[in-house]
Enzyme design. Sequence first.
Site, PDB file in Angstrom:
ATOM      1  N   ASP A 244       1.396   3.028   3.680  1.00  0.00           N
ATOM      2  CA  ASP A 244       0.491   4.049   3.131  1.00  0.00           C
ATOM      3  C   ASP A 244       1.292   5.308   2.775  1.00  0.00           C
ATOM      4  O   ASP A 244       0.817   6.432   2.971  1.00  0.00           O
ATOM      5  CB  ASP A 244      -0.637   4.369   4.122  1.00  0.00           C
ATOM      6  CG  ASP A 244      -1.764   5.172   3.473  1.00  0.00           C
ATOM      7  OD1 ASP A 244      -1.746   5.369   2.246  1.00  0.00           O
ATOM      8  OD2 ASP A 244      -2.658   5.622   4.225  1.00  0.00           O
TER       9      ASP A 244
ATOM     10  N   ASP B 283      -8.752   3.327  -2.789  1.00  0.00           N
ATOM     11  CA  ASP B 283      -8.093   3.928  -1.622  1.00  0.00           C
ATOM     12  C   ASP B 283      -8.071   5.458  -1.682  1.00  0.00           C
ATOM     13  O   ASP B 283      -7.832   6.071  -2.712  1.00  0.00           O
ATOM     14  CB  ASP B 283      -6.667   3.429  -1.443  1.00  0.00           C
ATOM     15  CG  ASP B 283      -6.094   3.962  -0.145  1.00  0.00           C
ATOM     16  OD1 ASP B 283      -6.587   3.557   0.911  1.00  0.00           O
ATOM     17  OD2 ASP B 283      -5.209   4.826  -0.193  1.00  0.00           O
TER      18      ASP B 283
ATOM     19  N   GLY C  48      -2.122  12.510   4.633  1.00  0.00           N
ATOM     20  CA  GLY C  48      -1.049  11.609   4.224  1.00  0.00           C
ATOM     21  C   GLY C  48       0.308  11.907   4.819  1.00  0.00           C
ATOM     22  O   GLY C  48       0.632  13.053   5.140  1.00  0.00           O
TER      23      GLY C  48
ATOM     24  N   HIS D 157       0.833  -1.214   0.000  1.00  0.00           N
ATOM     25  CA  HIS D 157       0.000   0.000   0.000  1.00  0.00           C
ATOM     26  C   HIS D 157       0.867   1.264   0.000  1.00  0.00           C
ATOM     27  O   HIS D 157       1.259   1.752   1.061  1.00  0.00           O
ATOM     28  CB  HIS D 157      -0.910  -0.007   1.232  1.00  0.00           C
ATOM     29  CG  HIS D 157      -1.897   1.103   1.273  1.00  0.00           C
ATOM     30  ND1 HIS D 157      -3.074   1.015   1.968  1.00  0.00           N
ATOM     31  CD2 HIS D 157      -1.907   2.338   0.706  1.00  0.00           C
ATOM     32  CE1 HIS D 157      -3.750   2.141   1.843  1.00  0.00           C
ATOM     33  NE2 HIS D 157      -3.044   2.976   1.087  1.00  0.00           N
TER      34      HIS D 157
ATOM     35  N   HIS E  93       3.105  14.409  -0.393  1.00  0.00           N
ATOM     36  CA  HIS E  93       2.401  15.617  -0.857  1.00  0.00           C
ATOM     37  C   HIS E  93       3.423  16.731  -0.979  1.00  0.00           C
ATOM     38  O   HIS E  93       4.474  16.713  -0.314  1.00  0.00           O
ATOM     39  CB  HIS E  93       1.304  16.030   0.127  1.00  0.00           C
ATOM     40  CG  HIS E  93       0.155  15.070   0.171  1.00  0.00           C
ATOM     41  ND1 HIS E  93      -0.730  14.931  -0.872  1.00  0.00           N
ATOM     42  CD2 HIS E  93      -0.245  14.197   1.125  1.00  0.00           C
ATOM     43  CE1 HIS E  93      -1.627  14.003  -0.567  1.00  0.00           C
ATOM     44  NE2 HIS E  93      -1.357  13.551   0.639  1.00  0.00           N
TER      45      HIS E  93
HETATM   46  O1  DOR Z   1      -3.629   9.705   4.445  1.00  0.00           O
HETATM   47  C1  DOR Z   1      -3.956   9.210   3.389  1.00  0.00           C
HETATM   48  N1  DOR Z   1      -3.458   9.662   2.225  1.00  0.00           N
HETATM   49  N2  DOR Z   1      -4.854   8.236   3.400  1.00  0.00           N
HETATM   50  C2  DOR Z   1      -5.380   7.771   2.272  1.00  0.00           C
HETATM   51  O2  DOR Z   1      -6.191   6.887   2.356  1.00  0.00           O
HETATM   52  C3  DOR Z   1      -5.016   8.348   0.971  1.00  0.00           C
HETATM   53  C4  DOR Z   1      -3.685   8.955   1.023  1.00  0.00           C
HETATM   54  C5  DOR Z   1      -3.333   9.822  -0.159  1.00  0.00           C
HETATM   55  O3  DOR Z   1      -3.584   9.423  -1.290  1.00  0.00           O
HETATM   56  O4  DOR Z   1      -2.746  10.868   0.045  1.00  0.00           O
END
Ligand code: DOR
Length: 431
Positions: A306, A154, A325, A62, A310
Amino acid sequence: MRIRWDGGRVWDSGLGDFIEASVAYDTETGDIVAIGHPSAIRADEVRSIRGLCVLPGFVDVHVHLRDPGLTHKETLASGLQAAAAGGFTQVACMPNTKPPIARAEIAEDIIRRGREIGKAEVHPIACLTVDQEGEALADYEALARVGVLGFSDDGRGVQDGGLMRDALTKLAALGKPAMIHAEDESISRGGALHERAAARLGTTAQPGSAEAAMIARDILLAEETGAHLHVCHVSREASVALVRFGKSRGIRVTAEVTPHHLLLSERDIHRADANWKVNPPLASEEDRRACLAAFADGTLDVIATDHAPHHPDEKARGMDEAPFGMVGLEIAFALLYTGLVREGLVPMRRLVEAMSERPCRLFGLEGGQIRPGARADLVLVDLDRRWTIDPSAFYTKGRNTPFAGQSVVGKVVETIRAGRVIFREGEERLS
Ligand code: DOR
């Protein structure tokens, strides 16, 4: 060519422990050829790895690689190099790209470009619903034919239970897992933080029932349809109980947990810094402890980072507006080794199982074990080295982590995939 590593400690997957032995692999076949006493292993090249340990390559089912379309956050090259730098030989990338991975050509392109980059191997995950809009099912047959690992929306849950039932019925027939982001949006309403942190910091709250309600629904649907349901990033005590319930009934449910949900809780969020904003949100201390206990006993099967890079400008928009994220690939092993294994909370064999062996077994991937004949997916780690997490030194483009400045122990020195070096400490960043 046969390369033999001498003088280190090698993870013996059969034993579930390190042994003092040599390990040799063949760069042409890409396989491990032998483990044992150096005098018994013929080799073309010998290297001393004294003071280092050899683990099976990590596998993360993931991650978000943001490519195509969101390459200001990450590219396939930066993400797969970050993975290799973290000791990961294989990763599965989520489909919330631009365009989303909803067509076979997009998945094929990721696989082809991933091979060209030559770092960690990438397995695309395709959309459950067309463009993750929750209205119609994607073309599972075509996507399965090109070899996607599974199907997920997701970042979003599938809100319509009937549509999810149809999805699971089809996936059961195809033998592919549904990897669910469990979030009932009629409950979560886009809330940023756990209820208590939200009250403290004056932001919007996401009730924990948003996660658990959808897990409950989908476990019942998995029972009816016989599909493999994989629950992503479990964060709450009630969710853990539901996964346990599903397993106890013999339902094909598996689950992952992230390093941040094992190591942090809402109590750690002291200021409105969006680097702490993640979905599902960091939960209560009781929730964290329930996740940890379920990770230790194997109810939460695998570790997934995960990894969600960003751009700093996006994270600077404030708690309510910033995207959810955290990055994770380059720090996951050290964080968990330091916070769980060295603290005596989880044995090393469980961590190795959750980061290497079990993801391969559950998702039908090669690798995950160190034994003769297995693919030479190996990580060389220095388990004595202390270092400080410095996001400016990451290979990922993302800098968004609440772990910046934290002191950890355990450093990935080199990563080998199928007998080829895919990471060596200190290497240059790919463009
Ligand atoms: O924190 C997260 N960021 N959770 C998610 O389910 C998606 C992810 C993202 O794509 O940035």
